[in-house]
Design a protein around this motif. Structure first.
Motif, PDB file in Angstrom:
ATOM      1  N   VAL A   1     -36.028   9.846  14.870  1.00  0.00           N
ATOM      2  CA  VAL A   1     -37.354  10.212  14.375  1.00  0.00           C
ATOM      3  C   VAL A   1     -37.821   9.242  13.294  1.00  0.00           C
ATOM      4  O   VAL A   1     -38.995   8.839  13.269  1.00  0.00           O
ATOM      5  CB  VAL A   1     -37.348  11.661  13.852  1.00  0.00           C
ATOM      6  N   ASP A   2     -36.936   8.837  12.399  1.00  0.00           N
ATOM      7  CA  ASP A   2     -37.327   7.886  11.357  1.00  0.00           C
ATOM      8  C   ASP A   2     -37.764   6.559  11.975  1.00  0.00           C
ATOM      9  O   ASP A   2     -38.746   5.944  11.532  1.00  0.00           O
ATOM     10  CB  ASP A   2     -36.174   7.656  10.381  1.00  0.00           C
ATOM     11  N   GLU A   3     -37.040   6.094  12.968  1.00  0.00           N
ATOM     12  CA  GLU A   3     -37.410   4.861  13.662  1.00  0.00           C
ATOM     13  C   GLU A   3     -38.786   4.994  14.313  1.00  0.00           C
ATOM     14  O   GLU A   3     -39.607   4.070  14.251  1.00  0.00           O
ATOM     15  CB  GLU A   3     -36.357   4.538  14.724  1.00  0.00           C
ATOM     16  N   ALA A   4     -39.036   6.135  14.912  1.00  0.00           N
ATOM     17  CA  ALA A   4     -40.338   6.383  15.526  1.00  0.00           C
ATOM     18  C   ALA A   4     -41.457   6.259  14.504  1.00  0.00           C
ATOM     19  O   ALA A   4     -42.505   5.644  14.765  1.00  0.00           O
ATOM     20  CB  ALA A   4     -40.352   7.770  16.171  1.00  0.00           C
ATOM     21  N   LEU A   5     -41.243   6.823  13.312  1.00  0.00           N
ATOM     22  CA  LEU A   5     -42.285   6.809  12.287  1.00  0.00           C
ATOM     23  C   LEU A   5     -42.417   5.454  11.614  1.00  0.00           C
ATOM     24  O   LEU A   5     -43.499   5.077  11.169  1.00  0.00           O
ATOM     25  CB  LEU A   5     -41.990   7.884  11.244  1.00  0.00           C
ATOM     26  N   LEU A   6     -41.344   4.691  11.552  1.00  0.00           N
ATOM     27  CA  LEU A   6     -41.407   3.354  10.963  1.00  0.00           C
ATOM     28  C   LEU A   6     -42.154   2.383  11.869  1.00  0.00           C
ATOM     29  O   LEU A   6     -42.834   1.471  11.384  1.00  0.00           O
ATOM     30  CB  LEU A   6     -39.996   2.824  10.698  1.00  0.00           C
TER      31      LEU A   6
ATOM     32  N   ARG B   1     -48.067   6.050  17.586  1.00  0.00           N
ATOM     33  CA  ARG B   1     -48.229   7.261  18.395  1.00  0.00           C
ATOM     34  C   ARG B   1     -46.848   7.691  18.859  1.00  0.00           C
ATOM     35  O   ARG B   1     -46.046   6.865  19.292  1.00  0.00           O
ATOM     36  CB  ARG B   1     -49.117   6.947  19.592  1.00  0.00           C
ATOM     37  N   ALA B   2     -46.559   8.985  18.761  1.00  0.00           N
ATOM     38  CA  ALA B   2     -45.274   9.521  19.209  1.00  0.00           C
ATOM     39  C   ALA B   2     -45.504  10.518  20.332  1.00  0.00           C
ATOM     40  O   ALA B   2     -46.299  11.451  20.187  1.00  0.00           O
ATOM     41  CB  ALA B   2     -44.532  10.189  18.054  1.00  0.00           C
ATOM     42  N   LEU B   3     -44.814  10.314  21.444  1.00  0.00           N
ATOM     43  CA  LEU B   3     -44.857  11.226  22.574  1.00  0.00           C
ATOM     44  C   LEU B   3     -43.511  11.925  22.687  1.00  0.00           C
ATOM     45  O   LEU B   3     -42.464  11.294  22.505  1.00  0.00           O
ATOM     46  CB  LEU B   3     -45.143  10.474  23.873  1.00  0.00           C
ATOM     47  N   VAL B   4     -43.536  13.212  23.002  1.00  0.00           N
ATOM     48  CA  VAL B   4     -42.301  13.973  23.189  1.00  0.00           C
ATOM     49  C   VAL B   4     -42.288  14.503  24.618  1.00  0.00           C
ATOM     50  O   VAL B   4     -43.216  15.210  25.036  1.00  0.00           O
ATOM     51  CB  VAL B   4     -42.194  15.137  22.184  1.00  0.00           C
ATOM     52  N   LEU B   5     -41.243  14.136  25.367  1.00  0.00           N
ATOM     53  CA  LEU B   5     -41.092  14.622  26.741  1.00  0.00           C
ATOM     54  C   LEU B   5     -40.470  16.009  26.732  1.00  0.00           C
ATOM     55  O   LEU B   5     -39.434  16.226  26.098  1.00  0.00           O
ATOM     56  CB  LEU B   5     -40.198  13.674  27.544  1.00  0.00           C
ATOM     57  N   GLU B   6     -41.093  16.934  27.451  1.00  0.00           N
ATOM     58  CA  GLU B   6     -40.576  18.293  27.589  1.00  0.00           C
ATOM     59  C   GLU B   6     -40.807  18.759  29.021  1.00  0.00           C
ATOM     60  O   GLU B   6     -41.941  18.724  29.505  1.00  0.00           O
ATOM     61  CB  GLU B   6     -41.299  19.252  26.622  1.00  0.00           C
ATOM     62  N   GLU B   7     -39.735  19.183  29.688  1.00  0.00           N
ATOM     63  CA  GLU B   7     -39.819  19.739  31.031  1.00  0.00           C
ATOM     64  C   GLU B   7     -40.581  18.816  31.983  1.00  0.00           C
ATOM     65  O   GLU B   7     -41.402  19.252  32.790  1.00  0.00           O
ATOM     66  CB  GLU B   7     -40.466  21.131  30.988  1.00  0.00           C
ATOM     67  N   GLY B   8     -40.299  17.526  31.857  1.00  0.00           N
ATOM     68  CA  GLY B   8     -40.838  16.561  32.806  1.00  0.00           C
ATOM     69  C   GLY B   8     -42.253  16.103  32.539  1.00  0.00           C
ATOM     70  O   GLY B   8     -42.809  15.331  33.324  1.00  0.00           O
ATOM     71  N   ARG B   9     -42.850  16.528  31.434  1.00  0.00           N
ATOM     72  CA  ARG B   9     -44.214  16.127  31.103  1.00  0.00           C
ATOM     73  C   ARG B   9     -44.306  15.803  29.616  1.00  0.00           C
ATOM     74  O   ARG B   9     -43.376  16.056  28.856  1.00  0.00           O
ATOM     75  CB  ARG B   9     -45.210  17.231  31.464  1.00  0.00           C
ATOM     76  N   ILE B  10     -45.442  15.248  29.207  1.00  0.00           N
ATOM     77  CA  ILE B  10     -45.660  14.979  27.795  1.00  0.00           C
ATOM     78  C   ILE B  10     -45.970  16.299  27.107  1.00  0.00           C
ATOM     79  O   ILE B  10     -47.038  16.886  27.294  1.00  0.00           O
ATOM     80  CB  ILE B  10     -46.823  13.982  27.583  1.00  0.00           C
ATOM     81  N   GLY B  11     -45.025  16.784  26.302  1.00  0.00           N
ATOM     82  CA  GLY B  11     -45.185  18.069  25.637  1.00  0.00           C
ATOM     83  C   GLY B  11     -45.894  17.983  24.305  1.00  0.00           C
ATOM     84  O   GLY B  11     -46.429  18.976  23.812  1.00  0.00           O
ATOM     85  N   ALA B  12     -45.876  16.798  23.689  1.00  0.00           N
ATOM     86  CA  ALA B  12     -46.564  16.604  22.410  1.00  0.00           C
ATOM     87  C   ALA B  12     -46.999  15.159  22.312  1.00  0.00           C
ATOM     88  O   ALA B  12     -46.296  14.243  22.743  1.00  0.00           O
ATOM     89  CB  ALA B  12     -45.643  16.963  21.244  1.00  0.00           C
ATOM     90  N   ASP B  13     -48.185  14.955  21.763  1.00  0.00           N
ATOM     91  CA  ASP B  13     -48.767  13.627  21.586  1.00  0.00           C
ATOM     92  C   ASP B  13     -49.261  13.570  20.143  1.00  0.00           C
ATOM     93  O   ASP B  13     -50.290  14.147  19.802  1.00  0.00           O
ATOM     94  CB  ASP B  13     -49.909  13.428  22.580  1.00  0.00           C
ATOM     95  N   ILE B  14     -48.497  12.900  19.282  1.00  0.00           N
ATOM     96  CA  ILE B  14     -48.727  12.961  17.836  1.00  0.00           C
ATOM     97  C   ILE B  14     -49.098  11.575  17.304  1.00  0.00           C
ATOM     98  O   ILE B  14     -48.297  10.638  17.376  1.00  0.00           O
ATOM     99  CB  ILE B  14     -47.466  13.466  17.121  1.00  0.00           C
ATOM    100  N   PRO B  15     -50.308  11.412  16.776  1.00  0.00           N
ATOM    101  CA  PRO B  15     -50.671  10.132  16.163  1.00  0.00           C
ATOM    102  C   PRO B  15     -49.910   9.911  14.865  1.00  0.00           C
ATOM    103  O   PRO B  15     -49.561  10.871  14.164  1.00  0.00           O
ATOM    104  CB  PRO B  15     -52.178  10.276  15.916  1.00  0.00           C
ATOM    105  N   ILE B  16     -49.635   8.634  14.558  1.00  0.00           N
ATOM    106  CA  ILE B  16     -48.923   8.279  13.326  1.00  0.00           C
ATOM    107  C   ILE B  16     -49.829   7.328  12.532  1.00  0.00           C
ATOM    108  O   ILE B  16     -49.682   6.107  12.583  1.00  0.00           O
ATOM    109  CB  ILE B  16     -47.567   7.611  13.637  1.00  0.00           C
ATOM    110  N   PRO B  17     -50.773   7.879  11.778  1.00  0.00           N
ATOM    111  CA  PRO B  17     -51.770   7.052  11.079  1.00  0.00           C
ATOM    112  C   PRO B  17     -51.291   6.569   9.712  1.00  0.00           C
ATOM    113  O   PRO B  17     -51.974   6.752   8.693  1.00  0.00           O
ATOM    114  CB  PRO B  17     -52.958   8.012  10.956  1.00  0.00           C
ATOM    115  N   LEU B  18     -50.123   5.940   9.677  1.00  0.00           N
ATOM    116  CA  LEU B  18     -49.556   5.464   8.416  1.00  0.00           C
ATOM    117  C   LEU B  18     -49.825   3.968   8.243  1.00  0.00           C
ATOM    118  O   LEU B  18     -49.713   3.198   9.198  1.00  0.00           O
ATOM    119  CB  LEU B  18     -48.045   5.705   8.393  1.00  0.00           C
ATOM    120  N   ASP B  19     -50.164   3.563   7.025  1.00  0.00           N
ATOM    121  CA  ASP B  19     -50.338   2.144   6.734  1.00  0.00           C
ATOM    122  C   ASP B  19     -48.992   1.433   6.844  1.00  0.00           C
ATOM    123  O   ASP B  19     -47.926   2.028   6.643  1.00  0.00           O
ATOM    124  CB  ASP B  19     -50.916   1.956   5.331  1.00  0.00           C
ATOM    125  N   ARG B  20     -49.049   0.151   7.169  1.00  0.00           N
ATOM    126  CA  ARG B  20     -47.844  -0.682   7.224  1.00  0.00           C
ATOM    127  C   ARG B  20     -47.842  -1.646   6.039  1.00  0.00           C
ATOM    128  O   ARG B  20     -48.904  -2.113   5.641  1.00  0.00           O
ATOM    129  CB  ARG B  20     -47.798  -1.452   8.549  1.00  0.00           C
TER     130      ARG B  20
END
Length: 256
Positions: free
Chosen positions: A196-201, A205-224
């Motif tokens: 999860v930390d790697e995903a946020l670094l 955008r973070a996608l989570v696979l659940e039961e064969g489909r995209i279960g969550a689609d979470i934007p990561i609007p953090l400055d670099r």
């Protein structure tokens, strides 16, 4: 399944931000049992950095291999750039070929060595051009694998847990290297990770696979560049962990 590979884009027709570089519709894949991917729909914006998370066996690598053209499926439609490359968790170098020949594997033309040298320079390995794979450290071997992807000038870069086997310090350096290369080359990235930390670094955008489909689609609007101590980083970390069914200690939630 229908695989639609976009023709090689000219300088005038390359996709711009806001356009879809990858479109997946109704993708289904099973291995003699319940579907691993079950009517999955997905779009990746050109130039975006998307991270894909999910429990073991959720189909992350199956989806990535399908996008790489390595793992066809009987149902669904996939549209993606012809120019794509994949980096796996293992470097998969040929021990009987010197580093530059591993990088240039399959590259046509008389300038293969020069192109390999340029890619190795981008991954900070110009000095290892003529080395044998057996003499490389784990981090160096993975940078060679990354150079082998770069030399193909991809519009779509697929990364299947490429840092998982590295020590913590080398992993941080590789994450920074990939982030820099993405910003310099502006290719579309899909990174499969359990971290999860790697995903946020890395991701926007973070996608989570659940039961064969995209279960969550979470934007990561953090400055670099990003920092673990930032309050928004920690808020998104808690949200992603909860979506994955674990708490901040890594303990799985009952019933999830």
């Amino acid at each position: 399944m229908t695989l639609l590979q976009n023709p090689t884009p000219s300088a005038e027709t390359r996709l711009t931000r806001g356009e879809a570089a990858v479109r997946v519709t109704g993708l289904t894949r099973s291995f003699g049992g319940p579907a691993i991917l079950d009517g999955l729909d997905l779009e990746l914006e050109a130039g975006s950095f998307t991270v894909l998370l999910g429990r073991s066996g959720s189909g992350k690598s199956t989806l990535l291999r399908t996008l790489a053209g390595l793992d066809p499926a009987p149902e669904g439609t996939v549209s993606m750039p012809k120019e794509r490359a994949v980096v796996f968790q293992e470097p998969r170098l040929l021990p009987w070929k010197r580093v530059w020949r591993n990088v240039a594997l399959g590259v046509p033309g008389n300038d293969a060595r020069e192109r390999a040298a340029a890619a190795l320079a981008e991954t900070e390995l110009a000095h290892r051009l003529d080395a044998w794979p057996a003499t490389l450290s784990g981090g160096e071997a993975q940078r060679v694998a990354l150079a082998r992807a770069l030399v193909r000038e991809p519009r779509l870069m697929l990364l299947d847990e490429p840092f998982a086997a590295l020590d913590a310090l080398t992993r941080l350096r590789m994450q920074a290297l990939v982030a820099r290369l993405w910003q310099e080359h502006d290719f579309t990235v899909l990174l499969v990770t359990h971290d999860v930390d790697e995903a946020l670094l890395l991701g926007d955008r973070a996608l989570v696979l659940e039961e064969g489909r995209i279960g969550a689609d979470i934007p990561i609007p953090l400055d670099r560049p990003r920092h673990h101590g930032h309050p928004e980083f920690q808020r998104l970390r808690r949200r992603l962990l909860a979506t994955l069914g674990v708490d901040e200690t890594g303990t799985e939630h009952a019933g999830s």
